[in-house]
Design a protein around this motif. Structure first.
Motif, mmCIF file in Angstrom:
data_model
loop_
_atom_site.group_PDB
_atom_site.id
_atom_site.type_symbol
_atom_site.label_atom_id
_atom_site.label_comp_id
_atom_site.label_asym_id
_atom_site.label_seq_id
_atom_site.Cartn_x
_atom_site.Cartn_y
_atom_site.Cartn_z
ATOM 1 N N LYS A 82 -84.801 77.478 -5.631
ATOM 2 C CA LYS A 82 -85.803 76.505 -6.054
ATOM 3 C C LYS A 82 -85.797 75.208 -5.254
ATOM 4 C CE LYS A 82 -88.856 74.275 -8.508
ATOM 5 N NZ LYS A 82 -89.617 73.455 -7.606
ATOM 6 N N PRO A 83 -84.667 74.567 -4.999
ATOM 7 C CA PRO A 83 -84.718 73.289 -4.293
ATOM 8 C C PRO A 83 -85.502 73.389 -2.982
ATOM 9 C CG PRO A 83 -82.513 73.660 -5.121
ATOM 10 C CD PRO A 83 -83.289 74.948 -5.327
ATOM 11 N N GLY A 84 -86.519 72.540 -2.866
ATOM 12 C CA GLY A 84 -87.344 72.522 -1.669
ATOM 13 C C GLY A 84 -88.494 73.510 -1.699
ATOM 14 N N ARG A 85 -88.642 74.254 -2.789
ATOM 15 C CA ARG A 85 -89.731 75.225 -2.909
ATOM 16 C C ARG A 85 -90.468 75.012 -4.224
ATOM 17 N NH1 ARG A 85 -85.426 78.391 -0.897
ATOM 18 N NH2 ARG A 85 -85.926 79.486 1.043
ATOM 19 N N THR A 86 -91.700 75.446 -4.256
ATOM 20 C CA THR A 86 -92.444 75.436 -5.521
ATOM 21 C C THR A 86 -92.070 76.702 -6.286
ATOM 22 O OG1 THR A 86 -94.322 76.673 -4.654
ATOM 23 C CG2 THR A 86 -94.389 74.245 -4.408
ATOM 24 N N TRP A 87 -92.389 76.696 -7.583
ATOM 25 C CA TRP A 87 -92.145 77.907 -8.367
ATOM 26 C C TRP A 87 -92.984 79.062 -7.843
ATOM 27 C CZ3 TRP A 87 -87.831 78.196 -10.455
ATOM 28 C CH2 TRP A 87 -87.262 77.152 -11.176
ATOM 29 N N GLU A 88 -94.176 78.750 -7.343
ATOM 30 C CA GLU A 88 -95.035 79.793 -6.781
ATOM 31 C C GLU A 88 -94.358 80.453 -5.581
ATOM 32 O OE1 GLU A 88 -99.507 80.466 -4.964
ATOM 33 O OE2 GLU A 88 -98.990 78.530 -5.834
ATOM 34 N N GLU A 89 -93.754 79.638 -4.709
ATOM 35 C CA GLU A 89 -93.067 80.178 -3.537
ATOM 36 C C GLU A 89 -91.873 81.041 -3.951
ATOM 37 O OE1 GLU A 89 -93.930 76.694 -0.226
ATOM 38 O OE2 GLU A 89 -92.365 76.362 -1.740
ATOM 39 N N VAL A 90 -91.120 80.566 -4.936
ATOM 40 C CA VAL A 90 -89.963 81.336 -5.405
ATOM 41 C C VAL A 90 -90.430 82.654 -6.010
ATOM 42 C CG1 VAL A 90 -87.996 81.390 -6.989
ATOM 43 C CG2 VAL A 90 -88.547 79.275 -5.777
ATOM 44 N N GLY A 91 -91.443 82.600 -6.851
ATOM 45 C CA GLY A 91 -91.962 83.819 -7.456
ATOM 46 C C GLY A 91 -92.444 84.812 -6.416
ATOM 47 N N ARG A 92 -93.130 84.305 -5.405
ATOM 48 C CA ARG A 92 -93.668 85.165 -4.338
ATOM 49 C C ARG A 92 -92.545 85.888 -3.596
ATOM 50 N NH1 ARG A 92 -96.530 81.787 -0.500
ATOM 51 N NH2 ARG A 92 -97.341 80.883 -2.401
ATOM 52 N N LEU A 93 -91.384 85.249 -3.430
ATOM 53 C CA LEU A 93 -90.254 85.895 -2.759
ATOM 54 C C LEU A 93 -89.828 87.176 -3.477
ATOM 55 C CD1 LEU A 93 -88.095 82.744 -1.929
ATOM 56 C CD2 LEU A 93 -89.279 84.216 -0.284
ATOM 57 N N PHE A 94 -90.065 87.216 -4.780
ATOM 58 C CA PHE A 94 -89.697 88.376 -5.583
ATOM 59 C C PHE A 94 -90.902 89.246 -5.933
ATOM 60 C CE2 PHE A 94 -86.190 85.495 -6.233
ATOM 61 C CZ PHE A 94 -85.094 86.330 -6.210
ATOM 62 N N GLY A 95 -92.062 88.889 -5.392
ATOM 63 C CA GLY A 95 -93.263 89.643 -5.725
ATOM 64 C C GLY A 95 -93.716 89.412 -7.150
ATOM 65 N N ARG A 96 -93.400 88.236 -7.677
ATOM 66 C CA ARG A 96 -93.725 87.899 -9.062
ATOM 67 C C ARG A 96 -94.513 86.596 -9.091
ATOM 68 N NH1 ARG A 96 -90.392 90.986 -12.600
ATOM 69 N NH2 ARG A 96 -91.958 90.350 -14.106
ATOM 70 N N SER A 97 -94.835 86.137 -10.285
ATOM 71 C CA SER A 97 -95.617 84.914 -10.444
ATOM 72 C C SER A 97 -94.723 83.682 -10.496
ATOM 73 C CB SER A 97 -96.423 84.982 -11.749
ATOM 74 O OG SER A 97 -95.544 84.903 -12.863
ATOM 75 N N HIS A 98 -95.354 82.526 -10.376
ATOM 76 C CA HIS A 98 -94.612 81.272 -10.518
ATOM 77 C C HIS A 98 -94.062 81.143 -11.935
ATOM 78 C CE1 HIS A 98 -98.449 80.064 -12.302
ATOM 79 N NE2 HIS A 98 -97.790 79.077 -12.870
ATOM 80 N N ALA A 99 -94.829 81.614 -12.924
ATOM 81 C CA ALA A 99 -94.387 81.527 -14.323
ATOM 82 C C ALA A 99 -93.127 82.356 -14.545
ATOM 83 C CB ALA A 99 -95.507 81.988 -15.252
ATOM 84 N N TRP A 100 -93.060 83.521 -13.909
ATOM 85 C CA TRP A 100 -91.879 84.373 -14.033
ATOM 86 C C TRP A 100 -90.651 83.659 -13.476
ATOM 87 C CZ3 TRP A 100 -88.702 86.112 -10.128
ATOM 88 C CH2 TRP A 100 -87.712 87.038 -10.498
ATOM 89 N N ALA A 101 -90.799 83.089 -12.276
ATOM 90 C CA ALA A 101 -89.668 82.417 -11.625
ATOM 91 C C ALA A 101 -89.181 81.243 -12.455
ATOM 92 C CB ALA A 101 -90.071 81.951 -10.224
ATOM 93 N N GLU A 102 -90.105 80.436 -12.933
ATOM 94 C CA GLU A 102 -89.719 79.272 -13.730
ATOM 95 C C GLU A 102 -89.078 79.683 -15.044
ATOM 96 O OE1 GLU A 102 -91.525 75.049 -15.351
ATOM 97 O OE2 GLU A 102 -92.889 76.553 -14.545
ATOM 98 N N ALA A 103 -89.665 80.679 -15.712
ATOM 99 C CA ALA A 103 -89.113 81.141 -16.988
ATOM 100 C C ALA A 103 -87.716 81.716 -16.802
ATOM 101 C CB ALA A 103 -90.032 82.174 -17.621
ATOM 102 N N LEU A 104 -87.517 82.468 -15.739
ATOM 103 C CA LEU A 104 -86.199 83.039 -15.464
ATOM 104 C C LEU A 104 -85.178 81.936 -15.214
ATOM 105 C CD1 LEU A 104 -84.461 85.576 -14.917
ATOM 106 C CD2 LEU A 104 -85.156 85.393 -12.533
ATOM 107 N N ALA A 105 -85.539 80.977 -14.395
ATOM 108 C CA ALA A 105 -84.604 79.910 -14.027
ATOM 109 C C ALA A 105 -84.266 79.002 -15.208
ATOM 110 C CB ALA A 105 -85.179 79.078 -12.886
ATOM 111 N N THR A 106 -85.198 78.850 -16.118
ATOM 112 C CA THR A 106 -84.973 77.926 -17.236
ATOM 113 C C THR A 106 -84.668 78.667 -18.537
ATOM 114 O OG1 THR A 106 -87.347 77.820 -17.678
ATOM 115 C CG2 THR A 106 -86.420 76.133 -16.227
#
Length: 111
Positions: free
Chosen positions: A55-79
């Protein structure tokens, strides 16, 4: 998943399915599922840590895209806001009886 992992898992499922005694087969299946649930929680924690580290230096959308998922998925997983995960963990702790699931109260017909 790796082919070896998939093959190993499929082989174990086939072994369990081939057990003749129904009770023994059911118990073996339950035990295997319990082991898988523990490993699933461990893998979830690993995945969560990876998402948090990315996450640091990236948006949730970018993180989600790395996994082929949505920004909401990445944020929900991380939090730890994954409602599915919380529900399954809660269900594992407190499983209702079949009567409760069907909307019936406690059976008081027998002394």
């Amino acid at each position: 998943m790796t082919d070896a992992f998939t093959e190993s898992l499929e082989a174990r499922v086939a072994e369990i399915a081939a057990i003749k005694d129904l009770v023994e087969r059911g118990l073996a299946a339950r035990e295997a599922r319990e082991h898988m649930a523990v490993r699933d929680r461990e893998l979830y924690a690993i995945q969560r840590a990876v998402v948090q580290e990315l996450k640091p230096g990236r948006t949730w959308e970018e993180v989600g895209r790395l996994f082929g998922r949505s920004h909401a998925w990445a944020e929900a997983l991380a939090t730890a806001r994954s409602s599915k995960r919380r529900k399954s963990e809660h269900a594992a702790q407190q499983t209702p009886t079949a009567r409760e699931t069907e909307g019936h109260g406690e059976d008081t017909s027998t002394p």
